[in-house]
Design a protein around this motif. Structure first.
Motif, mmCIF file in Angstrom:
data_model
loop_
_atom_site.group_PDB
_atom_site.id
_atom_site.type_symbol
_atom_site.label_atom_id
_atom_site.label_comp_id
_atom_site.label_asym_id
_atom_site.label_seq_id
_atom_site.Cartn_x
_atom_site.Cartn_y
_atom_site.Cartn_z
ATOM 1 N N HIS A 208 14.467 -15.544 44.152
ATOM 2 C CA HIS A 208 15.249 -15.634 42.922
ATOM 3 C C HIS A 208 14.341 -15.528 41.712
ATOM 4 C CE1 HIS A 208 17.770 -17.581 45.958
ATOM 5 N NE2 HIS A 208 18.794 -17.159 45.227
ATOM 6 N N ARG A 209 14.926 -15.103 40.608
ATOM 7 C CA ARG A 209 14.221 -15.018 39.332
ATOM 8 C C ARG A 209 15.102 -15.654 38.265
ATOM 9 N NH1 ARG A 209 14.973 -11.628 35.278
ATOM 10 N NH2 ARG A 209 16.243 -10.251 36.550
ATOM 11 N N TRP A 210 14.512 -16.462 37.384
ATOM 12 C CA TRP A 210 15.257 -17.095 36.308
ATOM 13 C C TRP A 210 15.427 -16.087 35.180
ATOM 14 C CZ3 TRP A 210 18.423 -20.864 35.469
ATOM 15 C CH2 TRP A 210 18.688 -21.290 34.172
ATOM 16 N N ASP A 211 16.661 -15.872 34.755
ATOM 17 C CA ASP A 211 16.979 -14.954 33.672
ATOM 18 C C ASP A 211 17.282 -15.781 32.423
ATOM 19 O OD1 ASP A 211 17.838 -13.005 31.947
ATOM 20 O OD2 ASP A 211 19.298 -12.121 33.330
ATOM 21 N N ASP A 212 16.369 -15.723 31.448
ATOM 22 C CA ASP A 212 16.545 -16.518 30.229
ATOM 23 C C ASP A 212 17.757 -16.076 29.423
ATOM 24 O OD1 ASP A 212 14.412 -18.305 30.478
ATOM 25 O OD2 ASP A 212 12.992 -16.799 29.757
ATOM 26 N N ARG A 213 18.031 -14.778 29.393
ATOM 27 C CA ARG A 213 19.161 -14.290 28.595
ATOM 28 C C ARG A 213 20.486 -14.817 29.106
ATOM 29 N NH1 ARG A 213 19.946 -8.615 28.725
ATOM 30 N NH2 ARG A 213 19.019 -8.733 30.777
ATOM 31 N N ARG A 214 20.657 -14.830 30.418
ATOM 32 C CA ARG A 214 21.924 -15.290 31.003
ATOM 33 C C ARG A 214 21.883 -16.762 31.407
ATOM 34 N NH1 ARG A 214 23.310 -10.669 35.304
ATOM 35 N NH2 ARG A 214 21.081 -10.701 35.626
ATOM 36 N N ALA A 215 20.707 -17.364 31.343
ATOM 37 C CA ALA A 215 20.507 -18.776 31.709
ATOM 38 C C ALA A 215 21.028 -19.061 33.112
ATOM 39 C CB ALA A 215 21.143 -19.705 30.689
ATOM 40 N N ARG A 216 20.605 -18.219 34.061
ATOM 41 C CA ARG A 216 20.979 -18.446 35.459
ATOM 42 C C ARG A 216 19.979 -17.766 36.373
ATOM 43 N NH1 ARG A 216 24.697 -14.586 38.170
ATOM 44 N NH2 ARG A 216 24.537 -12.653 37.012
ATOM 45 N N TRP A 217 20.063 -18.106 37.657
ATOM 46 C CA TRP A 217 19.177 -17.531 38.658
ATOM 47 C C TRP A 217 19.739 -16.196 39.131
ATOM 48 C CZ3 TRP A 217 14.470 -19.266 39.439
ATOM 49 C CH2 TRP A 217 14.177 -20.563 39.060
ATOM 50 N N VAL A 218 18.871 -15.208 39.255
ATOM 51 C CA VAL A 218 19.265 -13.879 39.714
ATOM 52 C C VAL A 218 18.597 -13.647 41.072
ATOM 53 C CG1 VAL A 218 19.153 -11.411 39.216
ATOM 54 C CG2 VAL A 218 19.389 -13.053 37.342
ATOM 55 N N PRO A 219 19.397 -13.328 42.107
ATOM 56 C CA PRO A 219 18.783 -13.067 43.404
ATOM 57 C C PRO A 219 17.980 -11.766 43.377
ATOM 58 C CG PRO A 219 21.192 -13.014 43.543
ATOM 59 C CD PRO A 219 20.839 -13.282 42.136
ATOM 60 N N LEU B 237 2.685 -13.856 39.945
ATOM 61 C CA LEU B 237 3.176 -14.505 38.727
ATOM 62 C C LEU B 237 2.026 -15.190 37.994
ATOM 63 C CD1 LEU B 237 6.411 -16.277 39.990
ATOM 64 C CD2 LEU B 237 6.243 -14.130 38.757
ATOM 65 N N SER B 238 2.097 -15.186 36.670
ATOM 66 C CA SER B 238 1.116 -15.948 35.906
ATOM 67 C C SER B 238 1.410 -17.434 36.104
ATOM 68 C CB SER B 238 1.194 -15.583 34.426
ATOM 69 O OG SER B 238 2.410 -16.047 33.883
ATOM 70 N N ARG B 239 0.428 -18.265 35.820
ATOM 71 C CA ARG B 239 0.631 -19.714 35.968
ATOM 72 C C ARG B 239 1.760 -20.200 35.074
ATOM 73 N NH1 ARG B 239 -3.710 -23.701 37.536
ATOM 74 N NH2 ARG B 239 -4.902 -22.529 39.032
ATOM 75 N N ASP B 240 1.790 -19.681 33.847
ATOM 76 C CA ASP B 240 2.838 -20.104 32.914
ATOM 77 C C ASP B 240 4.216 -19.708 33.413
ATOM 78 O OD1 ASP B 240 1.016 -21.251 31.198
ATOM 79 O OD2 ASP B 240 0.794 -19.435 29.978
ATOM 80 N N ARG B 241 4.340 -18.492 33.951
ATOM 81 C CA ARG B 241 5.644 -18.028 34.448
ATOM 82 C C ARG B 241 6.063 -18.843 35.679
ATOM 83 N NH1 ARG B 241 10.223 -16.194 32.591
ATOM 84 N NH2 ARG B 241 11.421 -15.393 34.297
ATOM 85 N N ALA B 242 5.133 -19.096 36.583
ATOM 86 C CA ALA B 242 5.444 -19.889 37.777
ATOM 87 C C ALA B 242 5.855 -21.303 37.378
ATOM 88 C CB ALA B 242 4.248 -19.927 38.719
ATOM 89 N N ARG B 243 5.162 -21.886 36.410
ATOM 90 C CA ARG B 243 5.494 -23.232 35.944
ATOM 91 C C ARG B 243 6.874 -23.245 35.290
ATOM 92 N NH1 ARG B 243 1.342 -24.311 32.620
ATOM 93 N NH2 ARG B 243 0.105 -25.047 34.368
ATOM 94 N N ALA B 244 7.160 -22.216 34.473
ATOM 95 C CA ALA B 244 8.455 -22.153 33.790
ATOM 96 C C ALA B 244 9.593 -22.018 34.794
ATOM 97 C CB ALA B 244 8.478 -20.988 32.811
ATOM 98 N N GLU B 245 9.409 -21.201 35.818
ATOM 99 C CA GLU B 245 10.475 -21.031 36.810
ATOM 100 C C GLU B 245 10.636 -22.271 37.676
ATOM 101 O OE1 GLU B 245 10.867 -17.409 38.883
ATOM 102 O OE2 GLU B 245 10.630 -16.201 37.074
#
Length: 125
Positions: free
Chosen positions: A62-73, A83-91
């Motif tokens: 899954h990937r977190w979609d900030d625009r739709r504020a939901r998880w996208v398979p 993934l960068s550390r920041d992206r992994a931490r954010a997800e």
């Protein structure tokens, strides 16, 4: 004054008692105290490593979609190492905001959105 009349407990006994307590109670931030869980896990719970692995499986699929504020398979799985550390931490933080670990199911379960309060019926003119 309270006095302990029995033999002192061993470290293993205290640890087991603590783990048993944590299986049946959860900390309530609002109340500021430990509350018994509604449905304590009846079977064996998964280890921390198993829960962590399930988190990685979820994030690979899954990937977190900030625009739709939901998880996208994701159809093809992604490699978390890309993934960068920041992206992994954010997800990971997004997963912890939107899901909780359910010991009974042995999986990450979406949180129930808060129910909207029903609007009061409008007065007839």
């Amino acid at each position: 004054m309270a006095q302990n009349t029995g033999a002192p407990r061993t470290r293993a006994e205290v640890k087991k008692e603590t783990l048993d307590f944590l299986k049946t109670h959860q900390w309530d931030e609002a109340a500021g105290r430990w509350m018994p869980e509604d449905n304590p896990a009846s079977g064996p719970t998964q280890t921390r490593a198993q829960v962590h692995e399930e988190l990685h499986v979820f994030l690979r699929n899954h990937r977190w979609d900030d625009r739709r504020a939901r998880w996208v398979p994701l159809n093809p799985q992604r490699r978390l190492s890309t993934l960068s550390r920041d992206r992994a931490r954010a997800e990971t933080e997004a997963l912890l905001r939107t899901h909780h670990w359910d010991d009974n199911q042995g999986a990450w379960v979406p949180d129930q959105p808060p129910k909207a309060a029903k609007a009061a019926p409008k007065a007839k003119p």
